[in-house]
Design an enzyme around this catalytic site. Sequence first.
Site, PDB file in Angstrom:
ATOM      1  N   TRP A 172       0.863  -1.173  -0.059  1.00 17.57           N
ATOM      2  CA  TRP A 172       0.016  -0.007   0.019  1.00 17.57           C
ATOM      3  C   TRP A 172       0.854   1.244  -0.092  1.00 17.57           C
ATOM      4  O   TRP A 172       1.755   1.256   0.908  1.00 17.57           O
ATOM      5  CB  TRP A 172      -0.697   0.172   1.261  1.00 17.57           C
ATOM      6  CG  TRP A 172      -1.788   1.157   1.217  1.00 17.57           C
ATOM      7  CD1 TRP A 172      -2.584   1.631   0.458  1.00 17.57           C
ATOM      8  CD2 TRP A 172      -2.056   1.713   2.602  1.00 17.57           C
ATOM      9  NE1 TRP A 172      -3.297   2.681   1.101  1.00 17.57           N
ATOM     10  CE2 TRP A 172      -3.065   2.875   2.370  1.00 17.57           C
ATOM     11  CE3 TRP A 172      -1.389   1.965   3.791  1.00 17.57           C
ATOM     12  CZ2 TRP A 172      -3.270   3.721   3.436  1.00 17.57           C
ATOM     13  CZ3 TRP A 172      -1.872   2.611   4.898  1.00 17.57           C
ATOM     14  CH2 TRP A 172      -2.870   3.721   4.661  1.00 17.57           C
TER      15      TRP A 172
ATOM     16  N   ASP B  81      -0.686  -5.937   9.232  1.00 17.52           N
ATOM     17  CA  ASP B  81      -1.635  -4.755   8.920  1.00 17.52           C
ATOM     18  C   ASP B  81      -2.987  -5.634   8.509  1.00 17.52           C
ATOM     19  O   ASP B  81      -2.984  -6.471   7.453  1.00 17.52           O
ATOM     20  CB  ASP B  81      -0.965  -4.211   7.833  1.00 17.52           C
ATOM     21  CG  ASP B  81      -2.065  -2.789   7.425  1.00 17.52           C
ATOM     22  OD1 ASP B  81      -1.608  -1.786   6.612  1.00 17.52           O
ATOM     23  OD2 ASP B  81      -3.191  -2.802   7.850  1.00 17.52           O
TER      24      ASP B  81
ATOM     25  N   LYS C 241     -13.073  -0.967   5.853  1.00 18.22           N
ATOM     26  CA  LYS C 241     -14.018  -1.546   4.719  1.00 18.22           C
ATOM     27  C   LYS C 241     -14.971  -2.629   5.541  1.00 18.22           C
ATOM     28  O   LYS C 241     -15.819  -2.690   4.940  1.00 18.22           O
ATOM     29  CB  LYS C 241     -12.895  -2.400   4.146  1.00 18.22           C
ATOM     30  CG  LYS C 241     -12.054  -1.709   3.143  1.00 18.22           C
ATOM     31  CD  LYS C 241     -10.947  -0.799   3.705  1.00 18.22           C
ATOM     32  CE  LYS C 241     -10.049  -0.104   2.707  1.00 18.22           C
ATOM     33  NZ  LYS C 241      -8.883   0.687   3.578  1.00 18.22           N
TER      34      LYS C 241
END
Lengths: 443, 424
Positions: A171, A252, A288
């Site tokens: 990311w 993560d 999300k």
Amino acid sequence: MLPPSSYLYMMGNFGLQILVIVISFLQSLGRITMAVAVDVSRFESITMAPPDPILGVSEAFRADTHEMKLNLGVGAYRTEELQPYVLGVVKKAENLMLERGEFKEYLPIEGLAAFNKATAELLLGADNPIIKQQRIATVQGLSGTGSLRLAAALIERYFTGAKVLISSPTWGNHKNIFNDARVPWSEYRYYDPKTVGLDFDGMISDIKAAPEGSFILLHGCAHNPTGIDPTPEQWEAIADVIQEKNHIPFFDVAYQGFASGSLDADASSVRLFAARGMELLVAQSYSKNLGLYAERIGAINVVCSSADAAARVKSQLKRIARPMYSNPPVHGARIVANVVGDPALFNEWKEEMELMAGRIKSVRQKLYDSICAKDKSGKDWSYILKQIGMFSFTGLNRAQSDNMTDKWHVYMTKDGRISLAGLSAAKCEYLADAIIDSFYNVS
Amino acid sequence: MALRAAISARVLSSSSAPGARSMSSWWQGIQPAPKDPILGVTEAFLADPSPSKVNVGVGAYRDDNGKPVVLECVREAERRIAGTSKMEYLPMGGSIKMVDETLKLAYGENSELLKDKRIAAVQALSGTGACRLFADFQRRFCPDSQVYIPVPTWSNHHNIWRDAHIPQRTYHYYHPESKGLDFASLMDDIKNAPNGSFFLLHACAHNPTGVDPSEEQWREISYQFKVKGHFAFFDMAYQGFASGDPERDAKSIRIFLEDGHQIGCSQSYAKNMGLYGQRVGCLSVVCEDEKQAVAVKSQLQQLARPMYSNPPLHGSLIVSHILGDPNLKKLWLKEVKVMAERIIGMRTALRENLEKLGSPLPWKHITDQIGMFCYSGMTPEQVDRLTNEYHIYLTRNGRISMAGVTTGNVGYLSNAIHEVTKSG
């Protein structure tokens, strides 16, 4: 008779006063707005920051008027109608909160206790001995970003000089976080463009080669941007080499429940490491899986070998948070606590997660089927099916990705990543045509 | 790297984890952090079982029943917001609508700076977040600079600029003997600081002393800042809350703007809108022109991105709804005035009580000071007695949060203060 210096002083002072009168006069004419001493802004040399590589995609998409345009840059879930989706349980929780008329007092620095408890239990499983033994320090953070930043600051402060290894690619904001936190980082091989799969040997080799006691940043599930996750066997091997080299695993977890549809399945990598008795860091986000993007709700968890260590670590995380924002925002935390704390809402949440993950899996399948139906060359596109989560690495290179945008009005990032969250079943055929054309006709 | 040596020494610790490999904890060298001096007070208060306990520690408003307050305008705004949000990420700089309304409050509705788009501004995580963003910005673009901080100040200011790696200097502010402003020393410090220094100023309702410069004094400070080319960074956490009138409370900033200073400003809605836990505020930096403002804003966003990506939505929606609706805004202004006036009333009551009790000490400063806090002048030892003997919680610097004083507890509080201070 006063000393000459006094006269000079008085003259100077008098002169200054005259100057001020003149300036006030001119100011009132609107001519001069600046003060005596500094003519040039001290921010004169500040240049425009580069545009965000992902935000730029959405901006370009908005400007495009073509009727078939498709935004596959977006990292936020969309329904089949390509609308944002506010989960039913979130609406219910907010209504409950509105009815109760709760106070808006400061949370403690570490965040809402009910939220922290729910979060640790979601991550490790409610009956995990680690929780009973109070060996996990959980601090509410500003979604995944904020939680990663707290951990990075902890690393900088207590492991000064230790490196974080991040996957290649990862990311985009990971680098920014470690840079701004002044934590050195380097990359481990991850994506293999030849197979459009995991470069497992490269990954193991690079982790092994890192200086002992490095932090290894791992995506718990649904790797961003590739969608390529290690298999359970591969996770075991990764855990082996991390233990062998005395590294610290740093997960993560931004998509728990969102990847497979199951909260437990998506946490299996983290639980595997924890079950080995390893100490680890885990950043979590509810952006999300609960669709709470805007409310910035997440947590940093540190699993320690003792309750005492966990208490100390928690206290130091608080010390890092206090000069950043004092205490975290309450709204998102309350929503999570309400949803997880109510069995009916919790079940409903699980169903909605399955729906979201299910829609993504089905467009994945449909895209794959469309491509296979149109591409008779025998090329193996199955990597699309093996990938998981919101994103898919198409295997397209930069020039091919540009063709997707320029010719087909399909907006994606230059690394070949598409967001399946932005794909509807209705557009799968069109996307398949675009991918095939770009792959074969552009190099 | 003694820590890392200790780790690699692999001391066997008695691990309480079944199945754990025998390894020392990574976190061995991590000491327990000291309690935050302000937030730690509330923690201690909450843990106290005494029925007569009083919390005048943390600066959160309470009504006359000692209860937290959610403003009516906030409740109404939330009713209107319910079910409307798409929960999408805000831009990195936050809600444009909220920021625009917020700038009007600080800079004035008809500010030329706003018309000329010369203000770089982003939504921030309340006042703390705004100060921190500015401190990081200062570090990145003026790396050799220091910051001058008043003595005393809100304790977290020191943490913020320290974690941003900016060296701190202090300037005189509070005058203990008069319990007022040490104006002469303040001016000396401004004059003696190197040209072009960065100064942190409290726009109104100084925390923790409640001592503010007069308008005349602000003009002199502003003038001297011009002479020296200093940069003024205003922390305005109490606009509206100090006098009851937001325009009046922004006077210091307006004076500086009239004088042409290009200031920085942190604004918070924690107190004046009671949005404490929502973490909503704003950081603004006045620039030469629109082009520079755009560049500076982009750089502020670059700093925010690796900290939290984009700010939380809910609080900003509340602010936008209130300030964007004339009726809600009117209601808010009324409610802010009520809060400020209750505090002013409590100041009067506390002072009168102490004087009636025959205290040998002067207490005029209680009503001279302004805003949420009263710098009582009590010593740490006297504060400890208040806490241990009377279950009254406040910070050890003698700062009383007047917001926690009620008609119900002001008598008890005055008696206790009298008891611990009467021997001088």
